[in-house]
Design an enzyme around this catalytic site. Structure first.
Site, PDB file in Angstrom:
ATOM      1  N   CYS A  60      26.248  23.725 -35.389  1.00  0.00           N
ATOM      2  CA  CYS A  60      26.513  23.120 -34.080  1.00  0.00           C
ATOM      3  C   CYS A  60      27.987  22.706 -33.968  1.00  0.00           C
ATOM      4  O   CYS A  60      28.490  21.900 -34.762  1.00  0.00           O
ATOM      5  CB  CYS A  60      25.580  21.936 -33.881  1.00  0.00           C
ATOM      6  SG  CYS A  60      26.087  20.770 -32.610  1.00  0.00           S
ATOM      7  N   CYS A  63      28.539  18.991 -33.503  1.00  0.00           N
ATOM      8  CA  CYS A  63      28.309  18.269 -34.763  1.00  0.00           C
ATOM      9  C   CYS A  63      29.541  18.376 -35.659  1.00  0.00           C
ATOM     10  O   CYS A  63      29.945  17.399 -36.309  1.00  0.00           O
ATOM     11  CB  CYS A  63      27.088  18.838 -35.491  1.00  0.00           C
ATOM     12  SG  CYS A  63      25.559  18.797 -34.536  1.00  0.00           S
ATOM     13  N   CYS A 196       3.051   8.593 -35.220  1.00  0.00           N
ATOM     14  CA  CYS A 196       1.877   9.209 -34.586  1.00  0.00           C
ATOM     15  C   CYS A 196       1.161   8.231 -33.666  1.00  0.00           C
ATOM     16  O   CYS A 196       0.711   7.157 -34.105  1.00  0.00           O
ATOM     17  CB  CYS A 196       0.930   9.716 -35.671  1.00  0.00           C
ATOM     18  SG  CYS A 196      -0.745  10.024 -35.138  1.00  0.00           S
TER      19      CYS A 196
END
Length: 448
Positions: A60, A63, A196
């Site tokens: 990237c 990045c 979760c």
């Protein structure tokens, strides 16, 4: 080595260096801490520190441009705020846990490590440091005001807060085998992920069920939890593919999936079924002392007390037939964890009176709640069918009750236990008639 050879080696070295550079924006010499699924939970989630974490991809461009600024901020914040980086291209599962959709993504892990905040500021070292210090100031003020949020992070979210959560046993790769596989107890183990949603919905039900199951089975059935994101050895061993996954472990058997409902009542019911399938029948004790009565009734929700006919009325065979009926019912209702007692008619007359039995109608049975000092009497026959109907009504909260006479257990006599034999009539006393003058007796009769 010729010039061509030297050029080949040099090109190979350059290629290798470029390859490494593309695959890693940070090295061990930087103050940026490389994070992976293996160390993320330990370094970040279980840490007291504030963390800034960059999720990046080596290819990237944004990045790559951020890298020197990120390193500079990490050096400036060293010892104050932790600065880390995750290669989310290589560790996609970790990026997925935190909803990373683009690169670079920067998140702040503060008081509540399970709710990271997105950093939306400029991609310069100055802006990054300012944001870090602002978050740190907020964290310190929260702690000062007693609003610690996640607190130390050394406890899992399962253990922090809520009195019932202490009964859920947190397991790890290191503790699982010794705790579960080497245990004679039954274990229900939930494999969860902190991010979760379904796991978070299950958490209060699991915690509440753990407390009730612990009490009703005297700790013989245990509820536990494993953070499968940080204990990947266990997750891999048991093929965990989704969250939450619940498995049942019993000694000497392969684990099986828990396929019941996810409410407290569903979990408790399944745990008690497992317990009753493996538990021995309760003891049936004779009331030979006050200790036997109190220890049994104080330790159980209900104690079932039978008063059997005198041994001279039934003999050993008749008494054993009554005891056999009680033992069958004790086994049938063993998952209720009730206490079972018996006594002979007349041996504990004060107890009989306090339970409204008193002197007739043997055999008799009373179910006593020692905490409330209330009892219910068997009105039907002293048979498997009659007792089963009586106990079934009690188990669903039906049936009439009355207070124990005097509001407490009556005085209990200390007696010898039954020896298992037929009873014997007391020996008749021999009368010596040698000193009686029969003539005087005859004269007395004449006078009458």
């Amino acid at each position: 080595m010729g010039a061509f050879g030297r050029r080949a080696v040099l090109l190979g070295t350059i290629s290798c260096t470029l390859f490494l550079a593309v695959n890693s924006l940070y090295s061990s010499s930087d103050d940026v801490i490389e994070l992976t699924p293996t160390n993320f939970n330990r370094e970040v989630i279980q840490s007291d520190s504030l963390w800034l974490v960059e999720f990046y991809a080596p290819w990237c461009g944004h990045c790559q441009r951020l890298t020197p600024e990120w390193k500079k901020a990490a050096t400036a914040l060293k010892g104050v705020v932790k600065v880390g980086a995750v290669d989310a291209d290589k560790h996609q599962s970790l990026g997925g846990q935190y909803g990373v959709k683009g690169f670079p993504t920067i998140k702040i892990f503060g008081a509540n490590k399970n709710k990271a905040e997105d950093y939306q500021g400029a991609r310069t070292s100055d802006a990054i440091v300012d944001a870090a210090l602002g978050a740190l100031r907020s964290l310190v003020k929260d702690r000062l005001g007693g609003r610690g949020g996640y607190s130390s992070g050394k406890q899992s979210s399962r253990e922090s807060g809520g009195s019932g959560k202490k009964d859920v046993i947190e397991l790890t790769d290191d503790t699982f085998d010794s705790s579960v596989l080497n245990s004679d107890d039954i274990w229900l183990v939930e494999f969860y992920a902190p991010w979760c949603g379904h796991c978070k919905n299950l958490e209060p039900e699991w915690a509440s069920a753990a407390t009730e199951v612990k009490e009703q089975t005297k700790g013989k059935v245990k509820l536990a939890a494993v953070d499968a994101t940080s204990n990947q050895v266990l997750a891999s061993r048991y093929g965990i593919r989704g969250f939450p996954t619940i498995k049942i472990f019993q000694k000497g058997e392969d684990p099986v999936d828990f396929d019941g409902g996810r409410t407290k009542s569903d979990i408790v019911a399944r745990a008690l079924d497992l317990f009753s399938e493996n538990a021995p029948a309760p003891e049936l004790l004779e009331i030979i002392s006050e200790d036997v009565l109190k220890q049994t009734c104080d330790a159980h929700q209900l104690c079932i007390i039978s008063v059997l006919p005198h041994i001279l009325d039934t003999g050993a065979a008749g008494r054993n037939s009554y005891l056999e009926v009680m033992l069958k019912m004790a086994d049938k209702y063993k998952k209720k964890m009730w206490g079972w007692l018996w006594t002979e008619a007349g041996a504990q007359s004060d107890l009989e009176s306090s339970l409204g039995i008193g002197g007739f109608g043997y055999p008799a049975m009373a179910a006593v709640n020692a905490r409330k000092m209330k009892f219910a009497l068997l009105k039907g026959s002293f048979s498997e069918q009659g007792i089963n109907e009586f106990l079934r009504e009690l188990s669903v909260g039906r049936g009439s009750t009355a207070p124990v006479g005097g509001g407490a257990f009556a005085k209990i006599n200390t007696i010898e236990p039954w020896d298992g034999k037929d009873g014997e009539l007391p020996a008749e006393e021999d009368i010596d008639l040698s000193d009686i003058d029969l003539d005087d007796w005859d004269n007395e009769k004449d006078e009458l």
